[in-house]
Write an enzyme that holds these catalytic residues in place. Structure first.
Site, PDB file in Angstrom:
ATOM      1  N   ALA A 111       0.853  -1.184   0.000  1.00 48.07           N
ATOM      2  CA  ALA A 111       0.000   0.000   0.000  1.00 48.07           C
ATOM      3  C   ALA A 111       0.897   1.245   0.000  1.00 48.07           C
ATOM      4  O   ALA A 111       2.085   1.179   0.332  1.00 48.07           O
ATOM      5  CB  ALA A 111      -0.926   0.021   1.213  1.00 48.07           C
ATOM      6  N   PHE A 112       0.320   2.390  -0.355  1.00 50.79           N
ATOM      7  CA  PHE A 112       1.156   3.570  -0.631  1.00 50.79           C
ATOM      8  C   PHE A 112       1.847   4.112   0.619  1.00 50.79           C
ATOM      9  O   PHE A 112       2.807   4.863   0.508  1.00 50.79           O
ATOM     10  CB  PHE A 112       0.312   4.657  -1.319  1.00 50.79           C
ATOM     11  CG  PHE A 112      -0.125   5.777  -0.441  1.00 50.79           C
ATOM     12  CD1 PHE A 112      -1.231   5.639   0.392  1.00 50.79           C
ATOM     13  CD2 PHE A 112       0.557   6.979  -0.432  1.00 50.79           C
ATOM     14  CE1 PHE A 112      -1.639   6.685   1.207  1.00 50.79           C
ATOM     15  CE2 PHE A 112       0.156   8.031   0.373  1.00 50.79           C
ATOM     16  CZ  PHE A 112      -0.945   7.875   1.202  1.00 50.79           C
ATOM     17  N   LYS A 113       1.413   3.717   1.797  1.00 48.52           N
ATOM     18  CA  LYS A 113       2.057   4.249   2.997  1.00 48.52           C
ATOM     19  C   LYS A 113       3.515   3.821   3.102  1.00 48.52           C
ATOM     20  O   LYS A 113       4.300   4.471   3.786  1.00 48.52           O
ATOM     21  CB  LYS A 113       1.244   3.890   4.231  1.00 48.52           C
ATOM     22  CG  LYS A 113      -0.076   4.664   4.221  1.00 48.52           C
ATOM     23  CD  LYS A 113      -0.936   4.482   5.428  1.00 48.52           C
ATOM     24  CE  LYS A 113      -2.145   5.390   5.359  1.00 48.52           C
ATOM     25  NZ  LYS A 113      -3.041   5.069   4.215  1.00 48.52           N
ATOM     26  N   ASP A 114       3.883   2.760   2.384  1.00 49.19           N
ATOM     27  CA  ASP A 114       5.304   2.380   2.332  1.00 49.19           C
ATOM     28  C   ASP A 114       6.178   3.491   1.753  1.00 49.19           C
ATOM     29  O   ASP A 114       7.345   3.610   2.126  1.00 49.19           O
ATOM     30  CB  ASP A 114       5.493   1.138   1.449  1.00 49.19           C
ATOM     31  CG  ASP A 114       4.955  -0.131   2.102  1.00 49.19           C
ATOM     32  OD1 ASP A 114       4.959  -0.213   3.345  1.00 49.19           O
ATOM     33  OD2 ASP A 114       4.541  -1.041   1.360  1.00 49.19           O
ATOM     34  N   LEU A 117       6.742   5.538   4.839  1.00 53.20           N
ATOM     35  CA  LEU A 117       7.190   4.863   6.059  1.00 53.20           C
ATOM     36  C   LEU A 117       8.465   4.044   5.862  1.00 53.20           C
ATOM     37  O   LEU A 117       9.101   3.646   6.831  1.00 53.20           O
ATOM     38  CB  LEU A 117       6.059   4.021   6.643  1.00 53.20           C
ATOM     39  CG  LEU A 117       5.057   4.905   7.412  1.00 53.20           C
ATOM     40  CD1 LEU A 117       3.756   4.167   7.670  1.00 53.20           C
ATOM     41  CD2 LEU A 117       5.659   5.416   8.715  1.00 53.20           C
TER      42      LEU A 117
END
Ligand SMILES: *Cc1c(COP(=O)(O)O)cnc(C)c1O
Length: 495
Positions: A111-114, A117
């Site tokens: 997911a794009f939060k990688d 993060l």
């Protein structure tokens, strides 16, 4: 480059200080004092670079107290082959002459939060050294699903850090839960909370604001910090992929250098689309940022009327990462569009807390109109979109991305604007197997990891390796805390 608080512009800090502090003491968020402009001919320079080098160059414009060597080593580690399954890192897929998808889900948690993060731990640990902080940091996260896993992966085995994630026992999908409970790493902890996401979040906030507990762990050499999207160190890495996508489109001849494009962004906390606003403010040729919501349409209403009203029903949807009523990062935009008026911004936030609503000035409203468009799509429409895009273009998208694509179709119909558009694709369809299968006409009664193979068969596509690996993953963490008993879990974790 100095950073100032949205609620007190007299607070001025270096980027390392802003990143290690996260939130300003009076509750404001940090923003750069000035948005740096893209250097002359930057797009032509970045076009020839790898994603990693683009990231180091662009972040360097904001992080003037970090060295080039530091940034070069961070981008290699964060966006290298161990973490991302494609050397392009954030590839752009084209389905027709003026519609493109920016895939932000090739990292370890799909997911794009990688994108943010994987970078934040490097920025943060370097910031601790730069600011002379001697304690070690314990990251506390309350998650409704995607953030927790992405933060665990980002901070796993990072020196001088520990990370503890709380998730609502009944509020995450089976796949999301197993992703977290099977997390590897020596410095990680995961615990369910007997309650919903709000209970988990309230519990974490209570721990943060407990001065006795802070003092207790400070004696043992620890302080608490957060990995949520109010930290500038999470927003900054997201500016990069807007500029990178533009470079890729120029490189493949889809647009001319200098030509305007639109971006359509599936939005929850307003972090992703705000990064697009910064890219535009830096001089990237962006005409409109189209803000896409699900049935929780608070942002659609705000962008169309200038009134933000969180007093409304909350719906759970098949695009859960956008089920949100208070979009924290909007505060940064209000501050910028008001001409960095800190008292005005603080006033909006006070009214939001006290009355549940605020209305922006005509000046802000007209600036919003100039840059943003907005729309929303419900679950039925979203499933229909997934089915149609797959049938017509053999391209499989997840529920969040499908909300955005549907909103783009509405936007084009209503405005006649056929500017080339990049739809920001925020999750692998394999993270939301049940809804995606149903959209393809294959309704299932379960929601387990077994659906990964099923989706692969039905769609003829391959599941990302980290999700395929869940089929044999073992849970390491089976604890569940009562909602008023989360603090002892953290105490034991740090013992
Ligand atoms: C978090 C998330 C979003 C929303 O992004 P914001 O920055 O919160 O607006 C959209 N899609 C997915 C899959 C997400 O995980």
């Amino acid at each position: 480059m100095q950073y100032i608080s949205t609620r007190n512009a007299a607070t001025r800090l270096s980027s390392a200080q802003a990143i290690s502090r996260g939130l300003s003491r009076e509750g404001g968020l940090f923003v750069p004092e000035l948005v740096p402009l893209l250097p002359k001919d930057a797009i032509n320079k970045y076009r020839a670079m790898s994603y990693q080098d683009r990231a180091a160059a662009i972040m360097g414009l904001y992080l003037t107290d970090y060295t080039k060597e530091e940034l070069d080593s961070f981008v290699k580690a964060a966006y290298g082959p161990d973490a991302f399954d494609t050397p392009e890192v954030a590839p752009v897929k084209t389905i027709d002459d003026n519609t493109h998808f920016l895939e932000l889900w090739h990292g370890p948690t799909c997911a794009f939060k990688d994108m943010a993060l994987q970078m934040l731990p490097h920025l943060l640990t370097a910031a601790l050294i730069k600011t002379g902080e001697e304690k070690q940091v314990c990251i506390l996260v309350a998650t409704s699903g995607d953030t927790g896993k992405a933060a665990l992966e980002g901070f796993r085995d990072v020196d001088r850090t520990k990370i503890m994630v709380f998730y609502p026992r009944d509020g995450v999908s089976d796949i999301q839960k197993l992703q977290m409970t099977s997390q590897a790493g020596e410095n990680v902890g995961v615990c369910a909370v007997a309650g919903n996401f709000d209970d988990a979040q309230t519990g974490v906030k209570a721990i943060f604001s407990d001065p006795k507990f802070r003092a207790e762990i400070a004696e043992k050499g620890w302080f608490l910090s957060s990995a949520n999207s109010i930290n500038w160190g999470r927003l900054l890495p997201q500016i990069v992929y807007y500029i990178s996508a533009y470079c890729d489109l120029v490189n493949r001849g889809a647009i001319e250098n200098g030509q305007e494009i639109n971006f359509c962004v599936p939005t929850g906390n307003f972090g992703d689309i705000l990064a697009g606003w910064y890219a535009r403010a830096m001089g990237l040729p962006v005409k409109k940022l189209i803000c896409a919501s699900n049935r929780n349409d608070v942002l659609t209403e705000f962008l169309n009327t200038g009134v933000y009203n969180r007093v409304r029903e909350f719906y759970t949807s098949i695009s859960p990462s956008m089920d949100i009523l208070v979009s924290s990062n909007l505060e940064r935009l209000l501050f910028e569009l008001s001409g960095q008026a800190d008292e005005e911004t603080a006033g909006y936030m006070t009214r939001l807390t006290k009355l549940g609503r605020y209305e922006v000035t005509p000046k802000i409203k007209s600036r919003l109109d100039n840059t943003f468009a907005a729309g929303f799509r419900d679950d039925e429409q979203t499933k229909q979109t997934i089915g149609e895009v797959f049938k017509k273009h053999s391209y499989l998208i997840d529920t969040h991305t499908a909300v955005a694509y549907g909103v783009l179709e509405d936007y084009r119909k209503n405005t006649g604007d056929d500017t080339p558009c990049v739809v920001v694709s925020t999750a692998s369809p394999y993270k939301f197997c049940a809804a995606v299968l149903e959209a393809l006409g294959d309704k299932e009664d379960t929601d387990g990891v077994g659906l990964i193979d099923k989706l692969s068969q039905v769609s003829g596509t391959k599941a990302p390796a980290p999700l395929a690996a869940l089929k044999t993953a073992k849970a390491r963490f089976d604890g569940c805390a009562e909602k008023d008993a989360m603090l002892p879990v953290v105490r034991e974790f740090l013992a």
